[in-house]
Design an enzyme around this catalytic site. Sequence first.
Site, mmCIF file in Angstrom:
data_model
loop_
_atom_site.group_PDB
_atom_site.id
_atom_site.type_symbol
_atom_site.label_atom_id
_atom_site.label_comp_id
_atom_site.label_asym_id
_atom_site.label_seq_id
_atom_site.Cartn_x
_atom_site.Cartn_y
_atom_site.Cartn_z
ATOM 1 C CD1 TRP A 188 -0.625 37.552 -8.309
ATOM 2 C CD2 TRP A 188 -2.163 36.655 -7.318
ATOM 3 N NE1 TRP A 188 -0.975 38.248 -7.776
ATOM 4 C CE2 TRP A 188 -2.112 37.895 -7.082
ATOM 5 C CE3 TRP A 188 -2.997 35.703 -6.648
ATOM 6 C CZ2 TRP A 188 -2.938 38.500 -6.121
ATOM 7 C CZ3 TRP A 188 -4.014 36.305 -5.784
ATOM 8 C CH2 TRP A 188 -3.809 37.768 -5.479
ATOM 9 C CD GLU A 229 -1.208 36.577 -12.461
ATOM 10 O OE1 GLU A 229 -1.348 35.301 -11.952
ATOM 11 O OE2 GLU A 229 -2.199 37.141 -12.919
ATOM 12 C CE LYS A 231 -4.209 42.441 -8.389
ATOM 13 N NZ LYS A 231 -4.967 41.407 -7.812
ATOM 14 C CG ASP A 262 -4.026 39.252 -14.939
ATOM 15 O OD1 ASP A 262 -4.595 40.225 -15.517
ATOM 16 O OD2 ASP A 262 -4.658 38.442 -14.556
ATOM 17 C CG HIS A 265 -2.259 41.716 -12.735
ATOM 18 N ND1 HIS A 265 -1.762 40.633 -12.177
ATOM 19 C CD2 HIS A 265 -3.578 41.696 -12.620
ATOM 20 C CE1 HIS A 265 -2.577 39.863 -11.642
ATOM 21 N NE2 HIS A 265 -3.697 40.371 -11.696
ATOM 22 C CG HIS A 289 -3.552 35.076 -16.045
ATOM 23 N ND1 HIS A 289 -3.612 34.882 -14.483
ATOM 24 C CD2 HIS A 289 -3.445 33.643 -16.307
ATOM 25 C CE1 HIS A 289 -3.202 33.798 -14.021
ATOM 26 N NE2 HIS A 289 -3.212 32.801 -15.111
ATOM 27 C CG ASP A 297 -13.012 43.454 -11.592
ATOM 28 O OD1 ASP A 297 -12.207 42.749 -10.449
ATOM 29 O OD2 ASP A 297 -13.430 42.874 -12.270
ATOM 30 C CG ASP A 299 -9.693 39.219 -12.145
ATOM 31 O OD1 ASP A 299 -8.929 38.715 -12.856
ATOM 32 O OD2 ASP A 299 -9.266 39.749 -11.170
ATOM 33 C CG ASP A 329 -7.130 35.462 -13.860
ATOM 34 O OD1 ASP A 329 -8.168 35.137 -13.084
ATOM 35 O OD2 ASP A 329 -6.187 36.121 -13.061
HETATM 36 C C1 RNT Z 1 -4.892 38.083 -9.127
HETATM 37 C C2 RNT Z 1 -4.221 37.313 -10.201
HETATM 38 C C3 RNT Z 1 -4.200 35.727 -10.127
HETATM 39 C C4 RNT Z 1 -5.800 35.124 -9.721
HETATM 40 C C5 RNT Z 1 -5.940 33.687 -10.047
HETATM 41 C C6 RNT Z 1 -7.312 33.310 -9.022
HETATM 42 O O1 RNT Z 1 -5.000 39.432 -9.428
HETATM 43 O O2 RNT Z 1 -4.599 37.768 -11.409
HETATM 44 O O3 RNT Z 1 -4.168 35.116 -11.450
HETATM 45 O O4 RNT Z 1 -6.771 35.881 -10.504
HETATM 46 O O5 RNT Z 1 -4.951 33.137 -9.486
HETATM 47 ZN ZN ZN Z 2 -4.079 36.444 -13.267
#
Ligand code: RNT
Ligand code: ZN
Length: 422
Positions: A188, A229, A231, A262, A265, A289, A297, A299, A329
Amino acid sequence: MDKNQVIKAYELAKEEYARLGVDTDEVLKKLDQVKISLHCWQTDDVGGFETPDAELGGGGIAATGNYPGKARTIDQLMQDIDKVMSLLPGKQRLNLHAIYGDFKGEKVDRNQIEVKHFQRWIDWAKKHATGIDFNPTCFSHPYADDGFTLSSKNEKYRKFWVEHVKRTRKIAAEMGRQLRTPSVNNIWIPDGSKDVPVDRNTHRSLLKKSLDEIFIEEYPREYLKDSMEPKLFGMGLEAMTVGSAEFYLGYAVKNNKLICLDNGHFHPTEQVGDKISAVLQFVDELLLHVTRPVRWDSDHVVIFNDEVQLIAQEIVRSNALNRVNIGLDYFDASINRIGAYVVGVRAAQLAFLFAMLEPLETLKKYEEEGKYFERLALLEIMKTKPYGAVYDYYCLTNDVPVGVDYIQEIQEYEADFLSKRS
Ligand code: RNT
Ligand code: ZN
């Protein structure tokens, strides 16, 4: 929790599910196949061990909060992960970032990392009879400060990051070889821009070029699986992301790589659950993820919500567990970090259990016969069934705390260890 009560509740649940055609004992055997990769970076807010005071910097991601107890050394991180694993049923893997090496106080730049810096982790994983997944760290570094890494127009920076990622592949392959389970190495990068650029194209062609260079070395698939990955946007990088969904999906399909989905994303109304069976028509395997996006956010701690349920359901319903690598994640620094882990992993496990407890044959039959009211009704009814009793029993038979019992264990761990860290 009273052991007999847990067993009694399970027996009742078992009968109830059996009446719907679901064998809970079989389901629990299947649940053991769900191996979740624990993201090491929840223990220390994505700091890593390059310097004693290393912190997450830039990249469009942030850990907010200053709850005490963050892990500051490799020993503390190992201790935390051991604690987390002791509170979870089933078997987990570990997901490491390149900044978590055993650098022994030496300055080791990202283009110098070697297997020896991770041997301690490999030995740890041998002891736990588990696997490790890996990630290049293309952020929190001066060469990432201008917003571009693998897609940088600055050749010195681009080459530096290419070398870094190549090394992570080599290290990951060695982890896979020694541990006899392939290591997923997930790329990523934060590359993007705050405002509308005029030259997206050059950055994307540079990223493609960098990936082509990175993947020149071939490693056996039983040691290494390469993943990328995409985003939608990052904080301060709102207008353009070089590694977008189309970019990496195209690259993955053409080059037989894994794509990492993820669920933080994408546009808020998109569902990663829906994407799984689409993408699996064209790539062999996926990495997930699992996270919880909230506003800007991506995460927050995973909870048992609709989004995670659909992800698990789609994997189970497509019988694709063996093609999906599951990682979490998130990084929440505002609550007890060990608690954040256990809540998130248990929520993800519960989602898979919930999905496996579906009377899939009946639901499919309704669907094929156009009986959509019946399908809807049965799906609603399943939400009232005692899946919690089945999960409690799973915890009991795995010899880990059942129900609320883990809360107190984490409080004790906090009193004994976390609160004493400075
Ligand atoms: C960031 C990605 C990535 C990170 C990690 C720490 O937006 O999701 O995966 O969160 O690598
Ligand atoms: Zn991620």
